[in-house]
Design an enzyme around this catalytic site. Structure first.
Site, short mmCIF file in Angstrom:
data_model
loop_
_atom_site.label_atom_id
_atom_site.label_comp_id
_atom_site.label_asym_id
_atom_site.label_seq_id
_atom_site.Cartn_x
_atom_site.Cartn_y
_atom_site.Cartn_z
N PHE A 158 -42.24 -12.35 73.59
CA PHE A 158 -42.65 -11.85 74.93
C PHE A 158 -42.27 -12.75 75.96
CE2 PHE A 158 -45.45 -11.15 78.81
CZ PHE A 158 -45.25 -9.94 78.85
N ASP B 82 -37.48 -2.25 76.90
CA ASP B 82 -38.07 -2.58 75.89
C ASP B 82 -37.94 -1.17 74.95
OD1 ASP B 82 -40.83 -2.30 74.36
OD2 ASP B 82 -40.99 -4.33 75.30
N LYS C 166 -34.10 -5.63 74.44
CA LYS C 166 -34.99 -5.73 73.27
C LYS C 166 -34.35 -4.15 72.56
CE LYS C 166 -39.00 -8.25 74.72
NZ LYS C 166 -40.44 -8.17 75.03
P1 IMP Z 1 -40.09 0.02 78.44
O1 IMP Z 1 -40.64 1.41 79.21
O2 IMP Z 1 -40.92 -0.11 77.14
O3 IMP Z 1 -38.60 -0.09 78.09
O4 IMP Z 1 -40.62 -1.02 79.49
C1 IMP Z 1 -39.91 -1.68 80.28
C2 IMP Z 1 -40.46 -2.76 81.09
O5 IMP Z 1 -41.54 -3.42 80.45
C3 IMP Z 1 -39.61 -3.86 81.70
O6 IMP Z 1 -38.96 -3.40 83.08
C4 IMP Z 1 -40.67 -4.86 82.27
O7 IMP Z 1 -41.41 -4.72 83.23
C5 IMP Z 1 -41.64 -4.81 80.95
N1 IMP Z 1 -41.35 -5.77 79.81
C6 IMP Z 1 -40.83 -5.59 78.70
N2 IMP Z 1 -40.77 -6.60 77.87
C7 IMP Z 1 -41.31 -7.59 78.64
C8 IMP Z 1 -41.36 -8.83 78.37
O8 IMP Z 1 -41.01 -9.67 77.23
N3 IMP Z 1 -42.13 -9.75 79.37
C9 IMP Z 1 -42.43 -9.16 80.61
N4 IMP Z 1 -42.29 -7.76 80.73
C10 IMP Z 1 -41.75 -7.22 79.67
#
Ligand code: IMP
Ligand code: MG
Length: 179
Positions: A154, A104, A132
């Site tokens: 989501f 994300d 994403k």
């Molecule tokens: P980041 O540090 O913002 O890249 O967070 C990534 C983490 O957030 C992923 O490994 C997931 O555990 C969680 N995450 C991100 N998007 C989603 C989603 O759409 N559904 C569920 N978990 C998500």
């Protein structure tokens, strides 16, 4: 039970299987004869990692890490990251492949990537089932293996949770009406 008024199917189990196989094909080709260590990020990656590792033809090692992530109620990524579980093994002489189910903002990935690089492995690359990519905040971490780029719904299922539920669903679903 997943409430079908709020969720729609996003990727079927079959579509996921095709994505996982295509990632495995690339990894099998690129890491043939190499000392591969998979570093899978708990908890969301458990299903993807279990499917991917069984499609790999070399004999990879697997380690798990866990980082702080979303708060229980929040669907937005929080700013600070820390290890809840780090890895213990010596990375020298190993090719490290980080396994994520979804990236994300990329903050947790960047934190992990920097930590692993400091341990002086032969190489560090990243494999994620879903990306994403538009949500990324400033990070230079290269993501070499991407199953599919997704927009910003989501998602739940196939390891992805909503408040710790729905990781067990075979398909991936999206939330129709976020907040
Ligand atoms: P980041 O540090 O913002 O890249 O967070 C990534 C983490 O957030 C992923 O490994 C997931 O555990 C969680 N995450 C991100 N998007 C989603 C989603 O759409 N559904 C569920 N978990 C998500
Ligand atoms: Mg995760």
């Amino acid at each position: 039970m997943l409430d079908e008024r709020n969720f729609s199917k996003y990727l079927s189990n079959h579509e996921i299987e095709v994505l996982v196989q295509s990632l495995a094909d690339r990894i099998n080709k690129d890491y043939k004869g190499k000392n591969l260590l998979l570093v899978a990020v708990l908890k969301g990656t458990i299903i993807f990692a279990a499917d991917l590792i069984r499609k790999l033809e070399m004999d990879p090692e697997i380690e798990f890490v866990r980082m702080t992530s979303y708060g229980k109620k929040s669907r937005a990524s929080s700013g600070t990251v820390a290890f809840l579980k780090d890895i213990q093994s010596d990375l020298r002489g190993k090719h490290v492949l980080i396994i994520e189910e979804i990236i994300d903002s990329g903050r947790s990935l960047e934190f992990l990537y920097e930590r692993l690089k400091k341990a002086e492995p032969e190489s560090v690359e990243v494999c994620t089932l879903l990306d994403k990519s538009k949500k990324r905040v400033a990070t230079d971490v290269p993501v070499k293996y991407v199953g599919r780029v997704v927009e910003d719904p989501f998602l739940v299922g196939y390891g992805l949770d909503l408040e710790e539920k729905f990781r067990n669903l075979k398909d991936i679903h999206y939330l129709k009406y976020p907040n």
